[in-house]
Design an enzyme around this catalytic site. Structure first.
Site, PDB file in Angstrom:
ATOM      1  N   ARG A   1      -9.679   1.464   8.645  1.00 23.35           N
ATOM      2  CA  ARG A   1      -9.320   0.097   9.022  1.00 23.35           C
ATOM      3  C   ARG A   1     -10.401  -0.574   9.851  1.00 23.35           C
ATOM      4  O   ARG A   1     -10.237  -1.737  10.225  1.00 23.35           O
ATOM      5  CB  ARG A   1      -8.039   0.126   9.855  1.00 23.35           C
ATOM      6  CG  ARG A   1      -6.775  -0.161   9.069  1.00 23.35           C
ATOM      7  CD  ARG A   1      -5.606   0.126   9.991  1.00 23.35           C
ATOM      8  NE  ARG A   1      -4.517  -0.796   9.875  1.00 23.35           N
ATOM      9  CZ  ARG A   1      -3.379  -0.509   9.216  1.00 23.35           C
ATOM     10  NH1 ARG A   1      -3.244   0.610   8.567  1.00 23.35           N
ATOM     11  NH2 ARG A   1      -2.413  -1.375   9.216  1.00 23.35           N
TER      12      ARG A   1
ATOM     13  N   ARG B   1      11.288  -2.161  11.230  1.00 23.50           N
ATOM     14  CA  ARG B   1      10.175  -1.706  12.051  1.00 23.50           C
ATOM     15  C   ARG B   1       9.970  -2.694  13.191  1.00 23.50           C
ATOM     16  O   ARG B   1      10.002  -3.900  12.969  1.00 23.50           O
ATOM     17  CB  ARG B   1       8.917  -1.597  11.191  1.00 23.50           C
ATOM     18  CG  ARG B   1       8.608  -0.148  10.816  1.00 23.50           C
ATOM     19  CD  ARG B   1       7.534  -0.031   9.800  1.00 23.50           C
ATOM     20  NE  ARG B   1       6.256  -0.585  10.244  1.00 23.50           N
ATOM     21  CZ  ARG B   1       5.134  -0.518   9.537  1.00 23.50           C
ATOM     22  NH1 ARG B   1       5.137   0.103   8.361  1.00 23.50           N
ATOM     23  NH2 ARG B   1       4.027  -1.048   9.984  1.00 23.50           N
TER      24      ARG B   1
ATOM     25  N   ARG C   1      12.078  -7.111   5.588  1.00 21.22           N
ATOM     26  CA  ARG C   1      12.028  -5.694   5.225  1.00 21.22           C
ATOM     27  C   ARG C   1      12.946  -4.833   6.085  1.00 21.22           C
ATOM     28  O   ARG C   1      12.950  -4.954   7.302  1.00 21.22           O
ATOM     29  CB  ARG C   1      10.580  -5.199   5.366  1.00 21.22           C
ATOM     30  CG  ARG C   1      10.421  -3.699   5.184  1.00 21.22           C
ATOM     31  CD  ARG C   1       9.004  -3.309   4.938  1.00 21.22           C
ATOM     32  NE  ARG C   1       8.199  -3.241   6.160  1.00 21.22           N
ATOM     33  CZ  ARG C   1       6.977  -2.732   6.203  1.00 21.22           C
ATOM     34  NH1 ARG C   1       6.398  -2.292   5.097  1.00 21.22           N
ATOM     35  NH2 ARG C   1       6.312  -2.700   7.341  1.00 21.22           N
TER      36      ARG C   1
ATOM     37  N   LYS D   1       0.819  -1.217   0.000  1.00 18.27           N
ATOM     38  CA  LYS D   1       0.000   0.000   0.000  1.00 18.27           C
ATOM     39  C   LYS D   1       0.851   1.265   0.000  1.00 18.27           C
ATOM     40  O   LYS D   1       0.610   2.179  -0.780  1.00 18.27           O
ATOM     41  CB  LYS D   1      -0.908   0.058   1.250  1.00 18.27           C
ATOM     42  CG  LYS D   1      -1.934  -1.033   1.353  1.00 18.27           C
ATOM     43  CD  LYS D   1      -2.893  -0.767   2.520  1.00 18.27           C
ATOM     44  CE  LYS D   1      -2.217  -0.693   3.869  1.00 18.27           C
ATOM     45  NZ  LYS D   1      -1.752  -1.999   4.394  1.00 18.27           N
TER      46      LYS D   1
ATOM     47  N   ARG E   1      -0.908  -8.708  13.374  1.00 17.00           N
ATOM     48  CA  ARG E   1      -1.385  -7.679  12.438  1.00 17.00           C
ATOM     49  C   ARG E   1      -2.278  -8.304  11.366  1.00 17.00           C
ATOM     50  O   ARG E   1      -3.290  -7.725  10.974  1.00 17.00           O
ATOM     51  CB  ARG E   1      -0.209  -6.943  11.809  1.00 17.00           C
ATOM     52  CG  ARG E   1       0.440  -5.938  12.774  1.00 17.00           C
ATOM     53  CD  ARG E   1       1.863  -5.619  12.401  1.00 17.00           C
ATOM     54  NE  ARG E   1       2.006  -4.912  11.147  1.00 17.00           N
ATOM     55  CZ  ARG E   1       3.141  -4.876  10.428  1.00 17.00           C
ATOM     56  NH1 ARG E   1       4.214  -5.503  10.863  1.00 17.00           N
ATOM     57  NH2 ARG E   1       3.191  -4.208   9.299  1.00 17.00           N
TER      58      ARG E   1
HETATM   59  P1  ADP Z   1       0.839  -1.824   8.002  1.00 20.62           P
HETATM   60  O1  ADP Z   1      -0.257  -1.593   7.012  1.00 20.62           O
HETATM   61  O2  ADP Z   1       2.028  -2.482   7.394  1.00 20.62           O
HETATM   62  O3  ADP Z   1       0.406  -2.466   9.279  1.00 20.62           O
HETATM   63  P2  ADP Z   1       0.846   0.975   8.814  1.00 20.62           P
HETATM   64  O4  ADP Z   1       2.018   1.877   8.820  1.00 20.62           O
HETATM   65  O5  ADP Z   1      -0.299   1.322   7.944  1.00 20.62           O
HETATM   66  O6  ADP Z   1       1.457  -0.435   8.429  1.00 20.62           O
HETATM   67  O7  ADP Z   1       0.285   0.797  10.301  1.00 20.62           O
HETATM   68  C1  ADP Z   1       1.120   0.472  11.383  1.00 20.62           C
HETATM   69  C2  ADP Z   1       0.305   0.459  12.687  1.00 20.62           C
HETATM   70  O8  ADP Z   1      -0.241   1.762  12.930  1.00 20.62           O
HETATM   71  C3  ADP Z   1      -0.903  -0.475  12.716  1.00 20.62           C
HETATM   72  O9  ADP Z   1      -0.565  -1.797  13.102  1.00 20.62           O
HETATM   73  C4  ADP Z   1      -1.787   0.218  13.767  1.00 20.62           C
HETATM   74  O10 ADP Z   1      -1.357  -0.054  15.075  1.00 20.62           O
HETATM   75  C5  ADP Z   1      -1.546   1.685  13.507  1.00 20.62           C
HETATM   76  N1  ADP Z   1      -2.524   2.254  12.548  1.00 20.62           N
HETATM   77  C6  ADP Z   1      -2.249   2.800  11.343  1.00 20.62           C
HETATM   78  N2  ADP Z   1      -3.367   3.208  10.726  1.00 20.62           N
HETATM   79  C7  ADP Z   1      -4.405   2.923  11.576  1.00 20.62           C
HETATM   80  C8  ADP Z   1      -5.818   3.062  11.528  1.00 20.62           C
HETATM   81  N3  ADP Z   1      -6.439   3.611  10.451  1.00 20.62           N
HETATM   82  N4  ADP Z   1      -6.551   2.621  12.586  1.00 20.62           N
HETATM   83  C9  ADP Z   1      -5.964   2.094  13.660  1.00 20.62           C
HETATM   84  N5  ADP Z   1      -4.650   1.907  13.770  1.00 20.62           N
HETATM   85  C10 ADP Z   1      -3.855   2.307  12.748  1.00 20.62           C
END
Ligand code: ADP
Ligand code: ZN
Length: 213
Positions: free
Chosen positions: A87, A159, A126, A13, A170
């Site tokens: 989400r 990360r 990664r 994404k 996740r």
């Molecule tokens: P990935 O899609 O690889 O998990 P992101 O950078 O999008 O990576 O998200 C990392 C973390 O940030 C998620 O596991 C969550 O804890 C938090 N997060 C990000 N976006 C949201 C969201 N829209 N709602 C709730 N938590 C979020």
């Protein structure tokens, strides 16, 4: 252009959303990036979010919707690409209300599909540049010099939520909380299914076609 990227962690994404934003002059809005910046700056929001993120759980909806409201008001008018938002069903509904109030709407939802085993391999290997954000895969695309970024010479890091057990959580959270909103956007006729298990350029071409059509 008002686009949402759906898809589990590790489906690409971030990479594709950034590229699409650049191509069309839209704003790339990543809730994950915004939260990680808040953690770096040690703000109150950052300290609160870190506990959820480290465990691979979702940050509470009210925090996320607060971030999005601010982003839409300050940067929304030239078009936006949401990466990692919404989400949950509550976030999708909250977004709908906000957009209605602002007289905006979503033009396309891109659903990136990648098999779980490929995702786990991608995330486990990664590494990212802490300066420019370029990502590498130690198995498939390692940096030329082992712990420096090819692009800018920056330091590379992993990360903390890319640890094996956190990746599993996740993916589980994605299936339970995020997958259900696919139908919400399908029923609105906005959904484009994209095979994300191909090389970056092929995936991008499919996405560019989907948002144009
Ligand atoms: P990935 O899609 O690889 O998990 P992101 O950078 O999008 O990576 O998200 C990392 C973390 O940030 C998620 O596991 C969550 O804890 C938090 N997060 C990000 N976006 C949201 C969201 N829209 N709602 C709730 N938590 C979020
Ligand atoms: Zn770099």
């Amino acid at each position: 252009m008002q686009v949402i990227f759906l898809g589990a962690p590790g489906t690409g994404k971030g990479t594709q959303a950034k590229r699409l934003a650049q191509r069309f002059g839209a704003e790339h809005i990543s809730t994950g990036d915004i939260l990680r910046d808040a953690i770096k700056e040690n703000t109150e929001m950052g300290r609160k979010a870190k506990i959820f993120m480290d465990a691979g759980n979702l940050v509470p909806d009210d925090i996320i919707l607060g971030i999005i409201k601010e982003e839409l008001l300050t940067k929304g008018n030239k078009g936006f690409i949401f990466d990692g938002f919404p989400r949950t069903t509550a976030q999708a509904e909250g977004l709908d209300r906000m957009l209605r109030d602002l007289g905006m709407s979503i033009s396309k939802v891109i659903n990136l599909n990648v098999p779980d085993e490929v995702i786990v391999n991608r995330l486990k290997s990664r590494v990212l540049c802490d300066n420019c954000g370029t990502d590498y895969n130690m198995q498939i695309r390692p940096p030329k010099i082992s712990d420096k970024c090819d692009v800018c010479g920056g330091e590379l890091y992993r990360r903390s939520d890319d640890a094996a057990d956190i990746i599993e959580n996740r993916l589980k959270v994605y299936r339970q909380k995020t997958k259900p909103i696919e139908d919400f956007y399908r029923s609105k006729g906005l959904m484009a299914e994209i095979d994300g298990n191909r090389n970056c350029d092929e995936v991008f071409d499919s996405i560019a076609k989907a948002v144009a059509g």
